[in-house]
Design a protein around this motif. Structure first.
Motif, PDB file in Angstrom:
ATOM      1  N   TRP A  68     -36.272  -6.651 -20.248  1.00  0.00           N
ATOM      2  CA  TRP A  68     -35.798  -5.285 -20.468  1.00  0.00           C
ATOM      3  C   TRP A  68     -36.955  -4.317 -20.653  1.00  0.00           C
ATOM      4  O   TRP A  68     -38.064  -4.697 -21.030  1.00  0.00           O
ATOM      5  CB  TRP A  68     -34.930  -5.233 -21.719  1.00  0.00           C
ATOM      6  CG  TRP A  68     -33.593  -5.882 -21.603  1.00  0.00           C
ATOM      7  CD1 TRP A  68     -33.322  -7.187 -21.288  1.00  0.00           C
ATOM      8  CD2 TRP A  68     -32.326  -5.260 -21.833  1.00  0.00           C
ATOM      9  NE1 TRP A  68     -31.971  -7.419 -21.303  1.00  0.00           N
ATOM     10  CE2 TRP A  68     -31.335  -6.250 -21.641  1.00  0.00           C
ATOM     11  CE3 TRP A  68     -31.948  -3.974 -22.192  1.00  0.00           C
ATOM     12  CZ2 TRP A  68     -29.981  -5.982 -21.784  1.00  0.00           C
ATOM     13  CZ3 TRP A  68     -30.594  -3.700 -22.353  1.00  0.00           C
ATOM     14  CH2 TRP A  68     -29.630  -4.685 -22.141  1.00  0.00           C
ATOM     15  N   SER A  69     -36.640  -3.032 -20.436  1.00  0.00           N
ATOM     16  CA  SER A  69     -37.522  -1.942 -20.835  1.00  0.00           C
ATOM     17  C   SER A  69     -36.820  -1.118 -21.910  1.00  0.00           C
ATOM     18  O   SER A  69     -35.588  -1.078 -21.968  1.00  0.00           O
ATOM     19  CB  SER A  69     -37.859  -1.050 -19.644  1.00  0.00           C
ATOM     20  OG  SER A  69     -38.574  -1.761 -18.655  1.00  0.00           O
ATOM     21  N   CYS A  85     -29.535   1.534 -14.784  1.00  0.00           N
ATOM     22  CA  CYS A  85     -30.315   0.528 -15.505  1.00  0.00           C
ATOM     23  C   CYS A  85     -30.059   0.583 -17.005  1.00  0.00           C
ATOM     24  O   CYS A  85     -30.270  -0.409 -17.710  1.00  0.00           O
ATOM     25  CB  CYS A  85     -31.804   0.706 -15.229  1.00  0.00           C
ATOM     26  SG  CYS A  85     -32.510   2.263 -15.826  1.00  0.00           S
ATOM     27  N   GLU A 128     -41.870  -2.975 -23.153  1.00  0.00           N
ATOM     28  CA  GLU A 128     -41.204  -4.025 -22.391  1.00  0.00           C
ATOM     29  C   GLU A 128     -40.784  -5.111 -23.369  1.00  0.00           C
ATOM     30  O   GLU A 128     -41.608  -5.644 -24.118  1.00  0.00           O
ATOM     31  CB  GLU A 128     -42.132  -4.586 -21.321  1.00  0.00           C
ATOM     32  CG  GLU A 128     -42.442  -3.597 -20.209  1.00  0.00           C
ATOM     33  CD  GLU A 128     -43.289  -4.199 -19.110  1.00  0.00           C
ATOM     34  OE1 GLU A 128     -43.546  -5.426 -19.155  1.00  0.00           O
ATOM     35  OE2 GLU A 128     -43.695  -3.451 -18.213  1.00  0.00           O
ATOM     36  N   GLY A 150     -29.383  -8.837 -18.163  1.00  0.00           N
ATOM     37  CA  GLY A 150     -28.954  -7.481 -18.466  1.00  0.00           C
ATOM     38  C   GLY A 150     -27.783  -7.383 -19.418  1.00  0.00           C
ATOM     39  O   GLY A 150     -27.374  -6.280 -19.785  1.00  0.00           O
ATOM     40  N   ARG A 182     -28.352   0.029 -20.159  1.00  0.00           N
ATOM     41  CA  ARG A 182     -27.242  -0.818 -20.594  1.00  0.00           C
ATOM     42  C   ARG A 182     -26.836  -0.522 -22.038  1.00  0.00           C
ATOM     43  O   ARG A 182     -25.687  -0.730 -22.405  1.00  0.00           O
ATOM     44  CB  ARG A 182     -27.637  -2.296 -20.475  1.00  0.00           C
ATOM     45  CG  ARG A 182     -28.117  -2.693 -19.098  1.00  0.00           C
ATOM     46  CD  ARG A 182     -27.035  -2.528 -18.034  1.00  0.00           C
ATOM     47  NE  ARG A 182     -27.539  -2.788 -16.688  1.00  0.00           N
ATOM     48  CZ  ARG A 182     -27.618  -3.992 -16.156  1.00  0.00           C
ATOM     49  NH1 ARG A 182     -27.249  -5.065 -16.848  1.00  0.00           N
ATOM     50  NH2 ARG A 182     -28.094  -4.141 -14.933  1.00  0.00           N
ATOM     51  N   ARG A 206     -34.916  -2.692 -13.858  1.00  0.00           N
ATOM     52  CA  ARG A 206     -34.925  -3.472 -15.099  1.00  0.00           C
ATOM     53  C   ARG A 206     -33.858  -2.931 -16.053  1.00  0.00           C
ATOM     54  O   ARG A 206     -33.720  -1.706 -16.188  1.00  0.00           O
ATOM     55  CB  ARG A 206     -36.287  -3.361 -15.792  1.00  0.00           C
ATOM     56  CG  ARG A 206     -37.413  -4.077 -15.075  1.00  0.00           C
ATOM     57  CD  ARG A 206     -38.758  -3.712 -15.691  1.00  0.00           C
ATOM     58  NE  ARG A 206     -38.838  -4.071 -17.092  1.00  0.00           N
ATOM     59  CZ  ARG A 206     -39.373  -5.207 -17.559  1.00  0.00           C
ATOM     60  NH1 ARG A 206     -39.873  -6.091 -16.714  1.00  0.00           N
ATOM     61  NH2 ARG A 206     -39.417  -5.452 -18.853  1.00  0.00           N
ATOM     62  N   PRO A 207     -33.086  -3.783 -16.727  1.00  0.00           N
ATOM     63  CA  PRO A 207     -32.135  -3.272 -17.719  1.00  0.00           C
ATOM     64  C   PRO A 207     -32.880  -2.519 -18.807  1.00  0.00           C
ATOM     65  O   PRO A 207     -33.984  -2.898 -19.207  1.00  0.00           O
ATOM     66  CB  PRO A 207     -31.456  -4.537 -18.250  1.00  0.00           C
ATOM     67  CG  PRO A 207     -32.367  -5.660 -17.894  1.00  0.00           C
ATOM     68  CD  PRO A 207     -33.082  -5.257 -16.649  1.00  0.00           C
ATOM     69  N   ALA A 208     -32.268  -1.425 -19.281  1.00  0.00           N
ATOM     70  CA  ALA A 208     -32.978  -0.515 -20.180  1.00  0.00           C
ATOM     71  C   ALA A 208     -32.197  -0.284 -21.463  1.00  0.00           C
ATOM     72  O   ALA A 208     -30.964  -0.206 -21.471  1.00  0.00           O
ATOM     73  CB  ALA A 208     -33.251   0.815 -19.498  1.00  0.00           C
ATOM     74  N   LEU A 254     -31.182  -9.373 -26.210  1.00  0.00           N
ATOM     75  CA  LEU A 254     -31.264  -8.853 -24.851  1.00  0.00           C
ATOM     76  C   LEU A 254     -31.424 -10.034 -23.902  1.00  0.00           C
ATOM     77  O   LEU A 254     -32.447 -10.737 -23.944  1.00  0.00           O
ATOM     78  CB  LEU A 254     -32.451  -7.896 -24.713  1.00  0.00           C
ATOM     79  CG  LEU A 254     -32.563  -6.781 -25.759  1.00  0.00           C
ATOM     80  CD1 LEU A 254     -33.781  -5.901 -25.456  1.00  0.00           C
ATOM     81  CD2 LEU A 254     -31.299  -5.947 -25.836  1.00  0.00           C
TER      82      LEU A 254
END
Length: 271
Positions: free
Chosen positions: A117-118, A190, A113, A247, A192, A152-154, A243
Motif C-alpha cells: 500500500w501507499s 486506488c 509505503e 488491497g 481504499r 497501488r492500494p492507497a 492492509l
C-alpha cells in the motif's frame, strides 16, 4: 519512512485524539489523558498480541499547544521502537509538530509505503478553529500523491472525516470543504480507506470505492447521533488495521479493558 514487504500484510495501530498536556497530571473530560494513552498502548502491546508494523496518530495530540505535550507524546510511544506517522488536528500546533515529531522514528505528514500500500497524511488544521479545511496547496498535494501511487492500494489519513457522522454539533465542526476532498478521492480508485479521528467515536461508512473510518479517542468519547455534545460512557479506544497485499483491509476497534467509566464525564468544552 516505509515499512513492510509488498508480499505480506501490514498491521497498523491507530491512536487518535489523545489530548495531551505538558503537565501529565492534567485532565479533560474527566480523564487524565497521559494515563489513558499509556494504558491504551500497554494493552495494544500486551504479550500475546500481534505486534504492529507502525503506529498512526491522526491528530489532536497536544491539547495545550505546548512543546512539552509533544515531548510527552514521544516519550509514550518511543519505547515501542516503531515508525510513528503523525498529522495535526484542530487542537494541535503544526508549527511545533514539524520540529518536534518529525525525526528519529516519527514522521509528520508526507507519504509512506506500507507494504503493498501507499499512504498520504493530510493536514486539515485551521488555526484557532474547531472545524477543518484542506487548503488548495494541500489538496494539490493529495492529488499529486494519489497520481504518483498509480494502481497501488492507497490509505488517506486526515483528522476531520470527510463524511457527516450524524451528530449535528460534530458535523457543524467537520471538514468544511469535504466535497473537494471527496472529488479528488473519487477520481482515484486506488483509494481504499480514508482514516480519521476528531469525532471521538467509532464510525464506518462506504463512499464509492473507499471505506471512511473514524476511531474513538484514547481519552473520552462523544455519544453518537446527538444534537449537542453529550459525553459517552465508553472507555478509551483504538483501532487495528491490517492492509492486505490484494488491497483488502481487516479492521477492528478495541475498547480499553482495564478502564471503568463510573459516570458520564463532564463536558469540559461546551458547558
Amino acid at each position: 519512512m516505509n515499512v513492510g514487504s509488498p508480499t505480506r500484510p501490514v498491521r497498523l495501530l491507530q491512536v487518535t485524539d489523545p489530548h495531551l498536556f505538558g503537565d501529565e497530571t492534567r485532565m479533560i473530560y474527566g480523564v487524565q489523558t497521559a494515563l489513558s494513552l499509556r494504558k491504551v498502548l500497554a494493552e495494544a502491546f500486551a504479550p500475546g498480541t500481534p505486534r504492529p508494523d507502525a503506529i498512526l496518530c491522526t491528530g489532536d495530540i497536544a491539547d495545550d499547544h505546548t512543546a512539552a505535550a509533544y515531548a510527552n507524546f514521544r516519550r509514550a510511544l518511543a519505547p515501542y521502537g516503531l515508525p510513528v506517522y503523525c498529522l495535526p488536528g484542530n487542537h494541535d500546533e503544526p508549527g511545533l509538530m514539524t520540529g518536534l515529531v518529525n525525526d528519529e522514528g516519527f514522521q509528520y505528514g508526507g507519504t509512506a509505503e506500507l507494504g503493498a500500500w501507499s499512504a498520504v497524511f493530510i493536514d486539515t488544521h485551521v488555526h484557532g478553529r474547531p472545524e477543518g479545511r484542506v487548503v488548495p496547496a494541500e489538496l494539490a498535494r493529495l492529488e499529486g500523491a494519489l497520481e504518483s501511487f498509480g494502481e497501488r492500494p492507497a490509505l488517506v489519513c486526515l483528522h476531520h472525516p470527510p463524511l457527516p457522522v450524524g451528530s449535528a454539533w460534530l458535523d457543524g465542526v467537520g471538514l468544511r470543504n469535504a466535497n473537494e476532498v471527496l472529488a479528488v478521492i473519487e477520481c482515484h480508485p486506488c483509494v481504499r480507506v480514508v482514516l480519521g479521528g476528531h469525532v471521538h467515536q467509532d464510525f464506518e461508512q462506504r463512499h464509492r470505492h473507499a471505506v471512511v473510518l473514524a476511531t474513538p479517542s484514547t481519552c473520552a468519547q462523544f455519544t453518537p447521533r446527538t444534537e449537542r455534545c453529550v459525553m459517552d460512557l465508553k472507555p478509551p479506544g483504538y483501532r487495528w488495521l491490517t492492509l492486505l497485499p490484494d488491497g483488502r483491509i481487516e479492521t477492528e476497534v478495541r475498547w480499553l479493558q482495564d478502564w471503568v467509566v463510573a459516570g458520564r464525564p463532564p463536558d469540559d468544552r461546551f458547558e
